[in-house]
Design a protein around this motif. Sequence first.
Motif, PDB file in Angstrom:
ATOM      1  N   ALA A   1       0.829  -1.199   0.000  1.00  0.00           N
ATOM      2  CA  ALA A   1       0.000   0.000   0.000  1.00  0.00           C
ATOM      3  C   ALA A   1       0.864   1.250   0.000  1.00  0.00           C
ATOM      4  O   ALA A   1       2.036   1.220   0.393  1.00  0.00           O
TER       5      ALA A   1
ATOM      6  N   PHE B   1     -11.184   0.142  -7.193  1.00  0.00           N
ATOM      7  CA  PHE B   1     -11.577  -0.023  -5.793  1.00  0.00           C
ATOM      8  C   PHE B   1     -12.216  -1.395  -5.609  1.00  0.00           C
ATOM      9  O   PHE B   1     -12.802  -1.953  -6.533  1.00  0.00           O
ATOM     10  N   SER B   2     -12.158  -1.893  -4.374  1.00  0.00           N
ATOM     11  CA  SER B   2     -12.941  -3.082  -4.056  1.00  0.00           C
ATOM     12  C   SER B   2     -14.415  -2.726  -3.970  1.00  0.00           C
ATOM     13  O   SER B   2     -15.277  -3.460  -4.429  1.00  0.00           O
TER      14      SER B   2
ATOM     15  N   GLU C   1     -11.932   0.829  -0.441  1.00  0.00           N
ATOM     16  CA  GLU C   1     -10.662   0.108  -0.330  1.00  0.00           C
ATOM     17  C   GLU C   1      -9.962   0.075  -1.687  1.00  0.00           C
ATOM     18  O   GLU C   1     -10.593  -0.212  -2.712  1.00  0.00           O
TER      19      GLU C   1
ATOM     20  N   ARG D   1      -7.765  -1.262  -4.619  1.00  0.00           N
ATOM     21  CA  ARG D   1      -7.204  -2.486  -5.215  1.00  0.00           C
ATOM     22  C   ARG D   1      -5.983  -2.161  -6.065  1.00  0.00           C
ATOM     23  O   ARG D   1      -5.047  -2.950  -6.140  1.00  0.00           O
TER      24      ARG D   1
ATOM     25  N   GLY E   1      -4.008  -2.000  -1.667  1.00  0.00           N
ATOM     26  CA  GLY E   1      -4.303  -1.988  -0.247  1.00  0.00           C
ATOM     27  C   GLY E   1      -4.498  -0.570   0.273  1.00  0.00           C
ATOM     28  O   GLY E   1      -4.263   0.414  -0.430  1.00  0.00           O
ATOM     29  N   GLY E   2      -4.937  -0.477   1.507  1.00  0.00           N
ATOM     30  CA  GLY E   2      -5.259   0.825   2.077  1.00  0.00           C
ATOM     31  C   GLY E   2      -6.619   1.300   1.584  1.00  0.00           C
ATOM     32  O   GLY E   2      -7.340   0.586   0.884  1.00  0.00           O
ATOM     33  N   SER E   3      -6.971   2.516   1.919  1.00  0.00           N
ATOM     34  CA  SER E   3      -8.273   3.044   1.533  1.00  0.00           C
ATOM     35  C   SER E   3      -8.232   4.562   1.495  1.00  0.00           C
ATOM     36  O   SER E   3      -7.306   5.189   2.007  1.00  0.00           O
TER      37      SER E   3
ATOM     38  N   ASN F   1     -10.620   8.184   2.186  1.00  0.00           N
ATOM     39  CA  ASN F   1     -11.783   8.696   2.910  1.00  0.00           C
ATOM     40  C   ASN F   1     -11.842  10.207   2.704  1.00  0.00           C
ATOM     41  O   ASN F   1     -10.888  10.913   3.002  1.00  0.00           O
TER      42      ASN F   1
END
Length: 261
Positions: A53, A183-184, A198, A200, A219-221, A223
Amino acid sequence: NFNGEFVTQAITETQDVGIHTAFSYNDPDRDQLKAKVSTALATAYDRAEATKAASAGKYDVILTGENLAMVLRYYTERSRGAMVYAGYSTFKEGCFIQGNEEEIQGERVNITLKATQPYSAEGIAMKDRILAENGVLKTIHCGKRFADYLGIDATGDYGAFECNCGSENFDEMKNGALYVSVFSDFQMDSYTGQFGGEIRLAYLFEEKDGETVVKKFTGGSINGSIFDVQKTMVFSKERYKDDSYEGPFAVKLKNISIAGE
């Protein structure tokens, strides 16, 4: 309607990656579909190469395609008569929908509601309507019931919209930015203005010794809040289209929080 789905796969010595892609158009838009397939093929390979990430922190973030459309749906949802009548939205015709007009440093939104059928289920004649012009709300849209409650003309319910493109080329926007390609599960909450998901696959574009270095992350996200970014949004000149959205392919959002390593 012209729709379907496909999966692209990339296999390396350490990873076997599959990415699902769906598409839906109001007519057979083969150029858009070709571009989507080409991107998905490259994306699967890049995701197989990404192993970690990005570092946690604040980034200028680029969103594209359906993820950008989801962010802009904040404006189409908040201008629905049902949202206004219930008090969930403070929008009213003539208001500036991007916060404080004096603080705008980016581009103002110009959105048109698109009619995809001649009549609504209630028999209301549907036509294209200007929702926002230079950030100023022109239309509260709803069916007969909420129109009567609000004392306005019924427009019918709209699901598709168009947004004007912006001033920058996509390649120019990428300099120094984190472009989240996949994104997931990216989501936008029209009640709170919060968005996130999240990661991808993301690309970080950095200048080093006069050349652009591209790093790949997974990984990671992210916000963010529409209230924080709407005054500095910059849209691409390149265009994107599907069955419910037509407009800029990309948007750059400043100072977005990234949870990462």
